[in-house]
Design an enzyme around this catalytic site. Structure first.
Site, mmCIF file in Angstrom:
data_model
loop_
_atom_site.group_PDB
_atom_site.id
_atom_site.type_symbol
_atom_site.label_atom_id
_atom_site.label_comp_id
_atom_site.label_asym_id
_atom_site.label_seq_id
_atom_site.Cartn_x
_atom_site.Cartn_y
_atom_site.Cartn_z
ATOM 1 N NE ARG A 35 -4.072 -1.888 1.992
ATOM 2 C CZ ARG A 35 -4.860 -2.359 2.938
ATOM 3 N NH1 ARG A 35 -4.614 -2.087 4.204
ATOM 4 N NH2 ARG A 35 -5.904 -3.090 2.619
ATOM 5 C CE LYS A 197 -18.959 -16.846 8.825
ATOM 6 N NZ LYS A 197 -19.092 -15.848 9.893
ATOM 7 N N GLY A 353 -8.985 -9.099 -0.163
ATOM 8 C CA GLY A 353 -7.763 -9.443 0.547
ATOM 9 C C GLY A 353 -7.200 -10.820 0.258
ATOM 10 N N GLY A 376 -13.641 -3.996 0.229
ATOM 11 C CA GLY A 376 -15.030 -3.537 0.367
ATOM 12 C C GLY A 376 -15.386 -2.478 -0.661
HETATM 13 P P1 AMP Z 1 -13.192 -14.464 2.632
HETATM 14 O O1 AMP Z 1 -12.480 -13.504 3.547
HETATM 15 O O2 AMP Z 1 -14.643 -14.538 2.847
HETATM 16 O O3 AMP Z 1 -12.796 -14.263 1.183
HETATM 17 O O4 AMP Z 1 -12.695 -15.898 3.062
HETATM 18 C C1 AMP Z 1 -11.378 -16.290 2.945
HETATM 19 C C2 AMP Z 1 -11.156 -17.467 3.837
HETATM 20 O O5 AMP Z 1 -12.000 -18.528 3.461
HETATM 21 C C3 AMP Z 1 -9.750 -18.001 3.746
HETATM 22 O O6 AMP Z 1 -9.112 -17.781 4.969
HETATM 23 C C4 AMP Z 1 -9.934 -19.494 3.500
HETATM 24 O O7 AMP Z 1 -9.123 -20.302 4.287
HETATM 25 C C5 AMP Z 1 -11.382 -19.710 3.849
HETATM 26 N N1 AMP Z 1 -11.951 -20.868 3.160
HETATM 27 C C6 AMP Z 1 -11.938 -21.133 1.846
HETATM 28 N N2 AMP Z 1 -12.501 -22.319 1.590
HETATM 29 C C7 AMP Z 1 -12.859 -22.850 2.787
HETATM 30 C C8 AMP Z 1 -13.473 -24.064 3.175
HETATM 31 N N3 AMP Z 1 -13.819 -25.000 2.279
HETATM 32 N N4 AMP Z 1 -13.710 -24.255 4.486
HETATM 33 C C9 AMP Z 1 -13.357 -23.317 5.394
HETATM 34 N N5 AMP Z 1 -12.777 -22.148 5.084
HETATM 35 C C10 AMP Z 1 -12.522 -21.905 3.789
#
Ligand code: AMP
Length: 395
Positions: A35, A197, A353, A376
């Site tokens: 950054r 999620k 990220g 975001g």
């Molecule tokens: P996000 O910040 O929502 O993009 O989520 C990223 C995180 O999702 C990363 O730290 C990954 O380790 C986690 N992730 C990806 N696939 C899975 C999975 N199948 N089960 C649990 N966590 C996951």
């Protein structure tokens, strides 16, 4: 609107909202300076024109003035990168800071203390913004990561510079690149969504259905879709209260003519650990007590063939728990496919990220078209929401 490229800063004092919210280790050493580097072209332009640059930023989430969130920790590294002295003001407003601003000479750089040491910053307080603006001729916003916030330094301050406000080079490049996929993208346009999620991404997924030809879904969020369709997810991460929402996404995609690509197989583990026992199963047959942590080989092939046929690609979120070496394969192969498709002429934009971290980890940073600095802000801009930091300059 003024363009930074054409503006002559000679003899002017410019205040620049930068994003120096960099990760620090426990000894306050910078662990990733991306950054800071991203802000250099704007700072250099100002000082090389013969102006002076006052830099303001937030760092972390301080509760009042906490030394571990002091921007003082950035001064040494910034001095090195710029190749010139960087002065530091240990307050972002107040008499001493105003004096420091008044004493600036052509070519000087002054870094102000963390804006978020004042709660007025996040509240978008106009008096606070006015104090930041004191003694300054020009306002430059170069912090895309906070452009979706109506904070004092990102938006409110612009009212004191009606005829002397502009974007820095970084924001300009961000907006031009994002417009390539949000306004008349090349087709087929494919969005690849991953991450933990559904609830975090549902709004952007819904919005993308109005724009994309293909929607690829991977990562932990797939299990909410699998469960919604009656599959067995075992101990995989799953949001039971979002299954209806998942079905609605699939229905909406159908009516919009968007092809949704869900995984067909996955790598499951008997515990959330890199040392766990693993096996490859069909996506809807995760055994009881096991959890899906990466997409499987058949899925990788299918996703790859969609990516290779795409002309515009947006990627947000990893395909699996890529932080663990035994579950990084899906994310890595998808990243490589995006790089290969880019090589063939597709425009690829990586944002958010974790997908940025993944691209860096697999050393593909220079093999994609653009990596956005704003998680975001990027998603909100693509969703078509007005970003206060952008509007404040444009209006
Ligand atoms: P996000 O910040 O929502 O993009 O989520 C990223 C995180 O999702 C990363 O730290 C990954 O380790 C986690 N992730 C990806 N696939 C899975 C999975 N199948 N089960 C649990 N966590 C996951």
């Amino acid at each position: 609107m003024i363009s930074i490229k054409d503006f002559n800063f000679s003899g002017k004092k410019a205040i620049v909202r930068v994003d120096f919210n960099v990760p620090l280790d426990k000894n306050q050493k910078i662990t990733d300076d991306t950054r800071i580097r991203a802000a250099l072209p704007t700072i250099k332009k100002i000082v090389e024109d013969g102006g002076s640059a006052v830099l303001m930023s937030h760092l972390g989430r301080p509760k009042g003035s906490e030394d571990k969130f002091s921007l003082r920790h950035i001064v040494g590294h910034l001095t090195e990168l710029l190749g010139r002295e960087v002065k530091f003001a240990d307050d972002c407003i107040g008499n001493q800071t105003l004096n420091a601003k008044n004493n600036l000479q052509s070519g000087d750089v002054l870094l102000l203390e963390n804006l978020r040491f004042y709660k007025e910053e996040k509240k978008g307080n106009a008096d606070f913004a006015k104090k930041l603006a004191e003694g300054i001729d020009v306002y430059v916003n170069d912090a895309f990561g906070t452009a979706h916030r109506a904070h004092a330094s990102t938006a409110v301050i612009a009212q004191f510079f009606e005829s002397a406000k502009m974007f820095g080079f970084l924001i300009k490049r961000e907006l031009t690149s994002i417009d390539k996929i949000s306004v008349n993208p090349r087709r087929p346009f494919t969005a690849i969504m991953g991450g933990a999620k559904v609830s975090d991404k549902i709004q952007i997924i819904n919005n993308l259905l109005d724009k994309v030809d293909n929607l690829i879904i991977g990562g932990g969020m797939i299990y909410t879709f699998v469960k919604a369709q009656g599959g067995n997810v075992g101990n995989s991460i799953c949001e039971d209260d979002k299954t209806e929402l998942a079905l609605e996404v699939l229905k909406k995609a159908k009516t919009k003519g968007v092809k949704v690509w869900l995984p067909v197989d996955n790598v499951v583990a008997n515990e959330f650990s890199n040392d766990a026992k693993t096996q490859l199963t069909s996506i809807d047959a995760v055994p009881e007590g096991w959890m899906g942590l990466d997409i499987g080989t058949k899925t990788i092939d299918i996703f790859k063939s969609v990516i290779m046929k795409s002309s515009a690609i947006l990627w947000n979120g990893p395909m699996g728990v890529f932080e663990m070496s035994n579950f990084q394969e899906g994310t890595k192969k998808i990243a490589v496919a995006i790089a290969e498709s880019t090589e063939r002429g597709a425009f690829s934009l990586i944002g958010g990220g974790d997908s940025v971290a993944a691209i860096n980890k697999f050393e593909l940073t220079n093999s994609v078209s653009y990596i956005s600095t704003g998680g975001g802000a990027l998603l909100e801009y693509i969703e078509g929401k007005e970003l206060p930091g952008v509007t404040a300059i444009r209006k």
